[in-house]
Design an enzyme around this catalytic site. Structure first.
Site, PDB file in Angstrom:
ATOM      1  N   LYS A 117       0.834  -1.206   0.000  1.00 16.97           N
ATOM      2  CA  LYS A 117       0.000   0.000   0.000  1.00 16.97           C
ATOM      3  C   LYS A 117       0.870   1.257   0.000  1.00 16.97           C
ATOM      4  CE  LYS A 117      -1.270   2.608   3.067  1.00 16.97           C
ATOM      5  NZ  LYS A 117      -1.600   3.187   4.363  1.00 16.97           N
ATOM      6  N   ASP A 135      -6.191   1.126   1.324  1.00 22.05           N
ATOM      7  CA  ASP A 135      -6.100   1.261   2.780  1.00 22.05           C
ATOM      8  C   ASP A 135      -7.413   0.783   3.381  1.00 22.05           C
ATOM      9  OD1 ASP A 135      -7.964   3.237   2.378  1.00 22.05           O
ATOM     10  OD2 ASP A 135      -6.865   4.801   3.437  1.00 22.05           O
TER      11      ASP A 135
END
Ligand code: SF4
Length: 216
Positions: A117, A135
């Protein structure tokens, strides 16, 4: 109804959605994203001015005493681990990447504290390379809207969103999803009564079905 109506709605709600971590360079962004693990962007923005004054470049951070980095980060949870990670990351950038933040996911993920991420955020925000960072907010919205399955892993959610969202919208739409998740479709008590996406929303349908079931 268009399969992409949800994207239009988010674009209308948050036309100017952008990264909320304050940064002046790819290096500052990378460090801020590492620091944002398990805390809020707001908390990170409070500590980074002093941190970047102390260590504005990879070389300065790589050579800064660890105690000084810890001191700059002490308002954050896990500050000792984070100080260790950002120093090690800066050292690797100096030693392996000529002092420049790398521009591929594979290279970024060799840095301590950098997962998929974080790498995707850096690609997307710092270098404008299309990516879909997933996220907690993006994952929740994707699953509530039925764009991904409840049991899907974060990587599976990323792949599904990449297939569903036109590539030229990846970078902007992930910010819009984060804003929507942060301020509207919140984890607890989402604002379903005012939402324009109830027709698309699997989570909302389930809520309505459950309500009908418990009615006498
Ligand atoms: S209807 Fe509720 S759960 Fe569904 S997207 Fe809107 S706010 Fe989120």
């Amino acid at each position: 109804m268009s399969e992409l109506r949800w994207l239009d709605v988010l674009a209308q709600l948050y036309p100017d959605a952008a990264c909320e971590l304050n940064h002046q360079s790819p290096f500052e962004l990378l460090i801020s994203v590492i620091l944002s693990a398990q805390t809020t962007d707001k908390a990170v923005n409070l500590v980074t001015p002093a941190l970047f004054q102390l260590a504005p470049t990879p070389f300065a951070m790589a050579t800064a005493p660890i105690e000084d980095l810890e001191d700059a980060l002490k308002q954050l949870g896990l500050f000792r681990t984070k100080a260790k990670n950002i120093k090690a990351t800066a050292q690797l950038i100096v030693e392996q990447f000529d002092g420049q933040v790398p521009r591929t996911r594979k290279q970024l993920m060799t840095l301590p504290g950098v997962g998929r991420k974080t790498a995707n955020v850096v690609l997307s925000v710092a270098f404008d390379i299309p990516a879909v960072p997933v996220d907690t907010h993006v994952e929740r919205i994707a699953k509530r809207l039925g764009l991904a399955k409840e049991a899907d892993s974060v990587v599976a959610v990323e792949k599904k969103l990449q297939r569903k969202i036109p590539r030229d919208l990846w970078n902007v739409s992930h910010h819009q999803m984060i804003h929507f998740g942060r301020y509207f479709c919140t984890a607890q008590n989402p604002h379903c009564n005012a939402c324009l996406l109830t027709n698309e929303c699997k989570y909302f349908r389930k809520l309505q079905q459950n309500k009908r079931k418990i009615r006498p």
